[in-house]
Design an enzyme around this catalytic site. Structure first.
Site, mmCIF file in Angstrom:
data_model
loop_
_atom_site.group_PDB
_atom_site.id
_atom_site.type_symbol
_atom_site.label_atom_id
_atom_site.label_comp_id
_atom_site.label_asym_id
_atom_site.label_seq_id
_atom_site.Cartn_x
_atom_site.Cartn_y
_atom_site.Cartn_z
ATOM 1 N N ASN A 66 0.862 -1.182 0.000
ATOM 2 C CA ASN A 66 0.000 0.000 0.000
ATOM 3 C C ASN A 66 0.903 1.238 0.000
ATOM 4 O O ASN A 66 1.446 1.625 1.031
ATOM 5 C CB ASN A 66 -0.894 -0.037 1.251
ATOM 6 C CG ASN A 66 -1.820 1.151 1.337
ATOM 7 O OD1 ASN A 66 -1.738 2.093 0.542
ATOM 8 N ND2 ASN A 66 -2.707 1.116 2.312
ATOM 9 N N ARG A 117 -2.470 -1.834 -3.636
ATOM 10 C CA ARG A 117 -3.659 -1.016 -3.411
ATOM 11 C C ARG A 117 -3.639 0.170 -4.381
ATOM 12 O O ARG A 117 -2.636 0.875 -4.481
ATOM 13 C CB ARG A 117 -3.671 -0.500 -1.980
ATOM 14 C CG ARG A 117 -4.894 0.337 -1.729
ATOM 15 C CD ARG A 117 -4.821 1.048 -0.416
ATOM 16 N NE ARG A 117 -6.024 1.817 -0.219
ATOM 17 C CZ ARG A 117 -6.086 2.890 0.544
ATOM 18 N NH1 ARG A 117 -5.019 3.316 1.181
ATOM 19 N NH2 ARG A 117 -7.213 3.542 0.673
ATOM 20 N N HIS A 159 -12.881 3.348 0.293
ATOM 21 C CA HIS A 159 -12.834 2.383 1.413
ATOM 22 C C HIS A 159 -13.555 1.078 1.053
ATOM 23 O O HIS A 159 -14.014 0.355 1.930
ATOM 24 C CB HIS A 159 -13.492 2.953 2.693
ATOM 25 C CG HIS A 159 -12.798 4.137 3.281
ATOM 26 N ND1 HIS A 159 -13.492 5.160 3.882
ATOM 27 C CD2 HIS A 159 -11.484 4.453 3.379
ATOM 28 C CE1 HIS A 159 -12.636 6.077 4.319
ATOM 29 N NE2 HIS A 159 -11.407 5.668 4.027
ATOM 30 N N ARG A 179 -10.869 16.825 6.496
ATOM 31 C CA ARG A 179 -11.651 17.085 5.272
ATOM 32 C C ARG A 179 -13.049 17.587 5.626
ATOM 33 O O ARG A 179 -13.649 17.127 6.600
ATOM 34 C CB ARG A 179 -11.767 15.797 4.445
ATOM 35 C CG ARG A 179 -10.502 15.453 3.697
ATOM 36 C CD ARG A 179 -10.611 14.106 3.022
ATOM 37 N NE ARG A 179 -9.700 13.147 3.625
ATOM 38 C CZ ARG A 179 -9.715 11.840 3.417
ATOM 39 N NH1 ARG A 179 -10.616 11.304 2.616
ATOM 40 N NH2 ARG A 179 -8.857 11.051 4.012
ATOM 41 N N GLU A 229 -8.189 -4.776 5.406
ATOM 42 C CA GLU A 229 -8.181 -4.616 3.949
ATOM 43 C C GLU A 229 -7.118 -5.500 3.303
ATOM 44 O O GLU A 229 -7.300 -6.003 2.204
ATOM 45 C CB GLU A 229 -7.902 -3.139 3.610
ATOM 46 C CG GLU A 229 -9.071 -2.247 3.964
ATOM 47 C CD GLU A 229 -8.685 -0.795 4.187
ATOM 48 O OE1 GLU A 229 -8.084 -0.512 5.255
ATOM 49 O OE2 GLU A 229 -8.980 0.043 3.328
#
Ligand code: AMP
Length: 392
Positions: free
Chosen positions: A14, A67, A156, A217, A360
Site C-alpha cells: 500500500n 492497493r 474504502h 476534510r 483490507e
C-alpha cells in the site's frame, strides 16, 4: 513457491506519498509472516524507500497485490496487471492526483524488482461499482458524466467488503438477506449502504473529500462556497481545495486537532469549539445513517470499523443514542469492553450493532490468490516439468 504444496507467499503493498505499508501472507492459510509501515525520510526518494523494504522482505515472494485508490468505472474488480491494464489505469490518474500516481509508481518499481511473479491491483472504488445511477449520478448535465466520468465512485471499498462478510458471519445470516450500514470511521470517514452483499449507496463521491465531516476534510458543502471564498479571500481554487482537504473537518472547526482522542479531552475540559466539532461530527454521521435507513427501507445491522469506529466506545455510544427510532439499542457493557470483533447491541435490539476491526490487506491477499490461480497452476506445471527435466 513451495512446489510440494499449493501454499505460496503473497505480498500486499500500500504505497502512499509519505509512507508504505506492507504485509506478507502465506496463502491459503492466511498466516501473516511479516508486516511493516515505513515512513519516507525527508531526503529519501520513493524508490530508495521501496528498495529498502524489498531488501527487508527478500525475493521469496510468489505474488503481489497493490492497493490503488481510484479505479473509476474501468475496474469493477481486482485485476491482474499487464501493460494494457497499466495504460488504462494511467488514463484515470487525473481523478485521484494525490493517490493514483504514487500507487502506479509503486507498481512499476515493484515489477522491476519482482519481474517474474504475477502482480494485481485492488481498487478502493471497485466495491461501489454496483451502485445504481440514482446513487452515483450528480444532478448536473448528463454529458458531464458521459464525457468526463463525473459521478460518485465511493472509497474504502475493500474495508466495507471485509466487514460486511464478517458481519453476516457474526449475525449468523446469509449476506444475501442482509441490509447493512457500514461506518468506516477513521481519519477519512465513509458510510455505505449495503444491500444483499452489494454497495447500494455511499457517502464519498468523485473524490474522498465528499460525505461526512472528517479529521481534516470538510465533507459535503454547498459548491457555491468555493468561488465565493476565492473572491472574498483573494485565493485560487488550489488553495481552497487545500483548505477543504487539509484544514477543515474536526481540525478546522475545533482549531485544536483532527484526532478524536484530543477533542474528547479538550471538550471535557470545557473547550467550546472542540465540543462543537464533536457534535457536528455526530450530526453529520446521523444524516448519512438516517439517509441510508431510508435508502435501504430499514437495516438489519450497523457496523463500526477503522480507527475511531473500532476504538472509541464514546463516539459509538453517541452515534447510537440518536438511533432508537430505527430500533438501535446498544448494550453499554458490550460497547465498552474490549477491542475485538463483537456484537454491541442489546439482545432485544431489532437492529444489530457490531464492532468489526477492518482488514483490507487480507481481502487484497485473497483477491490476488484467486486471480493468480490459473497462473499458479501454470507455474506449478512448469515446476513439475522442471523437476522432470532435472531428473532426466
Ligand atoms: P485510521 O484512519 O483508520 O487509521 O484511524 C485513525 C484515527 O483513529 C486517528 O486519527 C484517531 O483520531 C482515531 N483513533 C485511534 N484510536 C482511537 C481511540 N482509542 N479513540 C478515539 N479515536 C481513536
Amino acid at each position: 513457491m513451495d512446489s510440494t504444496s499449493t501454499s505460496c507467499k503473497v505480498l500486499v503493498l500500500n504505497c502512499g506519498s509519505s509512507s508504505v505499508k506492507y504485509k506478507l501472507y502465506e496463502m491459503p492459510t492466511e498466516r501473516l509472516l511479516q508486516e511493516g509501515n515505513e515512513r519516507r525520510e525527508p531526503d529519501q526518494s520513493f524508490q530508495a524507500l521501496l528498495d529498502s523494504i524489498f531488501r527487508l522482505i527478500g525475493h521469496d515472494v510468489d505474488m503481489m497485490a497493490h492497493r490503488v485508490v481510484h479505479g473509476a468505472d474501468l475496474f469493477p474488480e481486482s485485476v491482474l496487471l499487464n501493460e494494457d491494464v497499466l495504460r488504462r489505469m494511467e488514463s484515470i490518474s487525473y481523478l485521484a492526483p494525490l493517490h493514483n500516481p504514487v500507487n502506479l509508481e509503486g507498481i512499476r518499481l515493484a515489477q522491476l524488482h519482482y519481474p517474474a511473479i504475477p502482480h494485481a491491483a485492488v481498487f478502493d472504488t471497485s466495491f461501489h461499482q454496483t451502485m445504481p445511477p440514482t446513487s452515483y449520478l450528480y444532478s448536473i448535465p448528463y454529458e458531464y458524466y458521459s464525457k468526463h466520468k463525473i459521478r460518485k465512485y465511493g472509497f474504502h471499498g475493500t474495508s466495507h467488503r471485509y466487514v460486511m462478510q464478517r458481519a453476516a458471519d457474526l449475525m449468523g445470516m446469509p449476506l444475501e438477506k442482509l441490509r447493512l450500514i457500514s461506518c468506516h470511521i477513521g481519519n477519512g470517514v465513509s458510510v455505505t449502504a449495503i444491500r444483499y452483499g452489494q454497495s447500494y449507496d455511499t457517502s464519498m463521491g468523485l473524490t474522498p473529500l465528499a460525505g461526512v465531516t472528517m479529521g481534516t476534510r470538510s465533507g459535503n458543502i454547498d459548491p457555491a462556497v468555493i468561488p465565493y471564498l476565492e473572491r472574498l479571500e483573494g485565493v485560487g481554487t488550489e488553495e481552497v481545495m487545500h483548505m477543504l482537504n487539509h484544514q477543515s473537518g474536526l481540525l478546522g472547526i475545533s482549531g485544536v486537532s483532527n484526532d478524536i482522542r484530543d477533542l474528547l479531552k479538550t471538550a471535557g475540559e470545557g473547550h467550546e469549539r472542540s465540543r462543537l466539532a464533536l457534535d457536528m461530527f455526530i450530526a453529520k454521521l446521523h444524516q448519512y445513517i438516517g439517509l441510508y435507513f431510508a435508502r435501504l427501507n430499514g437495516a438489519d445491522g450497523i457496523i463500526f470499523t477503522a480507527g475511531v469506529g473500532e476504538n472509541s466506545a464514546e463516539i459509538r455510544e453517541r452515534i447510537c443514542s440518536g438511533l432508537e427510532f430505527a430500533g438501535v439499542y446498544v448494550d453499554t457493557e458490550a460497547n465498552r469492553s474490549g477491542h475485538s470483533e463483537r456484537l454491541i447491541s442489546s439482545p432485544y435490539s431489532p437492529t444489530k450493532v457490531m464492532v468489526i476491526p477492518t482488514n483490507e490487506e487480507i481481502v487484497m491477499a485473497r483477491d490476488m490468490f484467486q486471480l493468480a490461480r490459473p497462473a499458479q497452476s501454470f507455474y506449478m506445471a512448469n515446476d513439475s516439468l522442471a523437476a522432470v527435466s532435472n531428473e532426466s
